[in-house]
Design a protein around this motif. Structure first.
Motif, PDB file in Angstrom:
ATOM      1  N   GLY A  49       0.844  -1.188   0.000  1.00 28.37           N
ATOM      2  CA  GLY A  49       0.000   0.000   0.000  1.00 28.37           C
ATOM      3  C   GLY A  49       0.876   1.233   0.000  1.00 28.37           C
ATOM      4  N   VAL A  50       0.742   2.069  -1.025  1.00 31.98           N
ATOM      5  CA  VAL A  50       1.635   3.207  -1.219  1.00 31.98           C
ATOM      6  C   VAL A  50       1.058   4.455  -0.563  1.00 31.98           C
ATOM      7  N   ASP A  51       1.917   5.197   0.153  1.00 30.80           N
ATOM      8  CA  ASP A  51       1.516   6.441   0.803  1.00 30.80           C
ATOM      9  C   ASP A  51       1.083   7.480  -0.223  1.00 30.80           C
ATOM     10  N   VAL A  52       0.458   8.548   0.265  1.00 28.61           N
ATOM     11  CA  VAL A  52      -0.055   9.581  -0.639  1.00 28.61           C
ATOM     12  C   VAL A  52       1.052  10.236  -1.447  1.00 28.61           C
ATOM     13  N   ASP A  53       2.290  10.269  -0.923  1.00 24.73           N
ATOM     14  CA  ASP A  53       3.372  10.881  -1.681  1.00 24.73           C
ATOM     15  C   ASP A  53       3.898   9.955  -2.773  1.00 24.73           C
ATOM     16  N   GLY A  54       3.480   8.686  -2.727  1.00 26.61           N
ATOM     17  CA  GLY A  54       3.885   7.744  -3.766  1.00 26.61           C
ATOM     18  C   GLY A  54       5.284   7.200  -3.618  1.00 26.61           C
ATOM     19  N   TYR A  55       5.962   7.517  -2.506  1.00 28.89           N
ATOM     20  CA  TYR A  55       7.348   7.109  -2.340  1.00 28.89           C
ATOM     21  C   TYR A  55       7.549   6.039  -1.269  1.00 28.89           C
ATOM     22  N   ARG A  56       6.633   5.969  -0.319  1.00 31.02           N
ATOM     23  CA  ARG A  56       6.787   5.026   0.787  1.00 31.02           C
ATOM     24  C   ARG A  56       5.611   4.057   0.816  1.00 31.02           C
ATOM     25  N   THR A  57       5.840   2.913   1.444  1.00 26.57           N
ATOM     26  CA  THR A  57       4.786   1.917   1.583  1.00 26.57           C
ATOM     27  C   THR A  57       4.299   1.890   3.021  1.00 26.57           C
ATOM     28  N   ASP A  58       3.016   2.192   3.207  1.00 24.71           N
ATOM     29  CA  ASP A  58       2.432   2.191   4.540  1.00 24.71           C
ATOM     30  C   ASP A  58       1.943   0.799   4.918  1.00 24.71           C
ATOM     31  N   LEU A  59       1.857  -0.068   3.942  1.00 29.16           N
ATOM     32  CA  LEU A  59       1.388  -1.440   4.137  1.00 29.16           C
ATOM     33  C   LEU A  59       2.232  -2.364   3.290  1.00 29.16           C
ATOM     34  N   ILE A  60       2.754  -3.432   3.892  1.00 28.75           N
ATOM     35  CA  ILE A  60       3.482  -4.456   3.137  1.00 28.75           C
ATOM     36  C   ILE A  60       2.971  -5.822   3.566  1.00 28.75           C
ATOM     37  N   LEU A  61       2.431  -6.568   2.613  1.00 29.27           N
ATOM     38  CA  LEU A  61       1.977  -7.932   2.856  1.00 29.27           C
ATOM     39  C   LEU A  61       2.723  -8.868   1.918  1.00 29.27           C
ATOM     40  N   PHE A  62       3.256  -9.942   2.462  1.00 32.19           N
ATOM     41  CA  PHE A  62       3.845 -11.000   1.641  1.00 32.19           C
ATOM     42  C   PHE A  62       2.833 -12.139   1.600  1.00 32.19           C
ATOM     43  N   VAL A  63       2.271 -12.406   0.423  1.00 31.95           N
ATOM     44  CA  VAL A  63       1.194 -13.379   0.271  1.00 31.95           C
ATOM     45  C   VAL A  63       1.714 -14.610  -0.461  1.00 31.95           C
ATOM     46  N   GLN A  64       1.567 -15.762   0.162  1.00 38.68           N
ATOM     47  CA  GLN A  64       1.976 -17.020  -0.473  1.00 38.68           C
ATOM     48  C   GLN A  64       0.752 -17.894  -0.719  1.00 38.68           C
ATOM     49  N   VAL A  65       0.501 -18.192  -1.995  1.00 39.09           N
ATOM     50  CA  VAL A  65      -0.591 -19.079  -2.384  1.00 39.09           C
ATOM     51  C   VAL A  65       0.019 -20.453  -2.626  1.00 39.09           C
ATOM     52  N   ASN A  66      -0.290 -21.379  -1.737  1.00 38.07           N
ATOM     53  CA  ASN A  66       0.350 -22.697  -1.726  1.00 38.07           C
ATOM     54  C   ASN A  66      -0.654 -23.760  -2.152  1.00 38.07           C
ATOM     55  N   ASN A  67      -0.553 -24.183  -3.412  1.00 37.49           N
ATOM     56  CA  ASN A  67      -1.465 -25.187  -3.929  1.00 37.49           C
ATOM     57  C   ASN A  67      -1.011 -26.615  -3.646  1.00 37.49           C
ATOM     58  N   VAL A  74      -0.161 -15.301   4.836  1.00 42.80           N
ATOM     59  CA  VAL A  74       0.051 -13.864   4.646  1.00 42.80           C
ATOM     60  C   VAL A  74       0.953 -13.354   5.769  1.00 42.80           C
ATOM     61  N   LEU A  75       2.033 -12.688   5.397  1.00 40.59           N
ATOM     62  CA  LEU A  75       2.971 -12.150   6.373  1.00 40.59           C
ATOM     63  C   LEU A  75       2.898 -10.621   6.358  1.00 40.59           C
ATOM     64  N   GLN A  76       2.511 -10.030   7.501  1.00 39.91           N
ATOM     65  CA  GLN A  76       2.484  -8.585   7.641  1.00 39.91           C
ATOM     66  C   GLN A  76       3.862  -8.091   8.062  1.00 39.91           C
ATOM     67  N   ILE A  77       4.363  -7.086   7.353  1.00 38.40           N
ATOM     68  CA  ILE A  77       5.687  -6.526   7.638  1.00 38.40           C
ATOM     69  C   ILE A  77       5.503  -5.069   8.045  1.00 38.40           C
ATOM     70  N   LEU A  78       5.854  -4.731   9.267  1.00 33.87           N
ATOM     71  CA  LEU A  78       5.666  -3.378   9.776  1.00 33.87           C
ATOM     72  C   LEU A  78       6.487  -2.370   8.981  1.00 33.87           C
ATOM     73  N   ARG A  79       5.920  -1.187   8.786  1.00 29.80           N
ATOM     74  CA  ARG A  79       6.554  -0.159   7.971  1.00 29.80           C
ATOM     75  C   ARG A  79       7.883   0.316   8.543  1.00 29.80           C
ATOM     76  N   ASP A  80       8.052   0.226   9.885  1.00 26.70           N
ATOM     77  CA  ASP A  80       9.285   0.704  10.524  1.00 26.70           C
ATOM     78  C   ASP A  80      10.314  -0.406  10.715  1.00 26.70           C
ATOM     79  N   THR A  81      10.115  -1.536  10.052  1.00 22.89           N
ATOM     80  CA  THR A  81      11.061  -2.645  10.174  1.00 22.89           C
ATOM     81  C   THR A  81      12.455  -2.210   9.739  1.00 22.89           C
TER      82      THR A  81
END
Length: 284
Positions: A49-67, A74-81
């Protein structure tokens, strides 16, 4: 062609699907083109999820679809990591400024997981999809009162269970702290939890009879706010795959670690040993 499992409703990731892939023409999504799928039995996607300035990500999800194991992780990664990089800014949310490949590399550096594809969305997508659903009911955990005239941002929400329209849902998603400096007791850890509950609320409504009937409007509402390197064939395949995975086979995780101040800067520092064990157990 990969095999399909019997149709089952899924729970926690349908929102990710809607957010990540609405950038396609609705008709093409279902009736398609001649593009060939590059998906494998296990597909990894970064949703940012991109911030309003278009330069930073306020939301990062790593999604693995395992068939193989018939599950979605789904792995949530904090913006301040905190990440080790050659940039002056050591927070992962600034990686996107250097390009999606930099973000993918830095996500891999803290998770050990390689992303095959990406999808970026803007906060306007959150606003428009909630409006398309006719609003979403969530529990606002605290009073939210924040104003930033430079960004043109005004957040005014009272604590309690309430139905939010798109504009107020975006306030809820963007809130970090009040004008007086107070906010979530556990900072971004609590913010992440609140956002997770918002995703769940939107997902449940999107899966309701009303939500399903409004599916074409959901796609068109946010298609201009999404960028992805998935082609139409891959989108269709992922849609079918993920809708066949039941709620008991969808899990959301967060990188283990602690909030710390380093050189007077607040970071979320990943516990490498615990993260490695958690990822090894739940991701391929």
């Amino acid at each position: 062609m990969r095999r399909k499992s019997p149709f089952r409703r899924m729970m926690a990731v349908v929102l990710v699907i809607v957010f990540a892939f609405v950038g396609f023409n609705f008709g093409k999504m279902f009736f398609g083109d001649n593009a060939e799928s590059r998906l494998t039995e296990v597909t990894n996607i970064i949703v940012a999820g991109v911030d309003v300035d278009g330069y930073r990500t306020d939301l990062i999800l790593f999604v693995q679809v395992n068939n193989i194991d018939k599950k979605v992780s789904v792995l949530q990664i904090l913006r301040d990591t905190k990440v080790n990089n050659k940039r002056n800014d050591k927070k992962i949310n600034s990686a996107y400024f250097s390009g999606i490949e930099t973000l993918k590399k830095e996500v891999e550096s803290v998770t050990g997981l390689h992303a095959d594809f990406f999808a970026t969305i803007t906060f306007d997508a959150f606003k428009e999809i909630v409006d398309a659903l006719g609003g979403v009911t969530v529990e606002v955990p605290i009073d939210m009162n924040y104003h930033d005239p430079i960004q043109g941002l005004s957040i005014e929400l009272k604590a309690g269970k309430q139905k939010l329209d798109g504009e107020h849902a975006m306030m809820f998603m963007r809130f970090r702290k009040n004008d007086d400096g107070t906010g979530y007791p556990m900072g971004d850890l609590d913010r992440n939890k609140a956002q997770k509950e918002f995703y769940s609320a939107v997902m449940k409504k999107a899966l309701s009879p009303i939500g399903i009937l409004k599916a074409p409007f959901l796609y068109s509402a946010v298609m201009k706010n999404t960028t992805t390197d998935l082609n139409n064939a891959e989108v269709r395949e992922l849609m079918f795959d993920m809708f066949t995975i039941g709620k008991n086979n969808v899990n959301i995780y967060q990188l283990p670690g602690d909030s710390k101040y380093i050189s007077n800067i607040s970071y979320f520092v990943v516990s490498e040993r615990e993260a490695k064990a958690m990822i090894s157990e739940n991701f391929r």
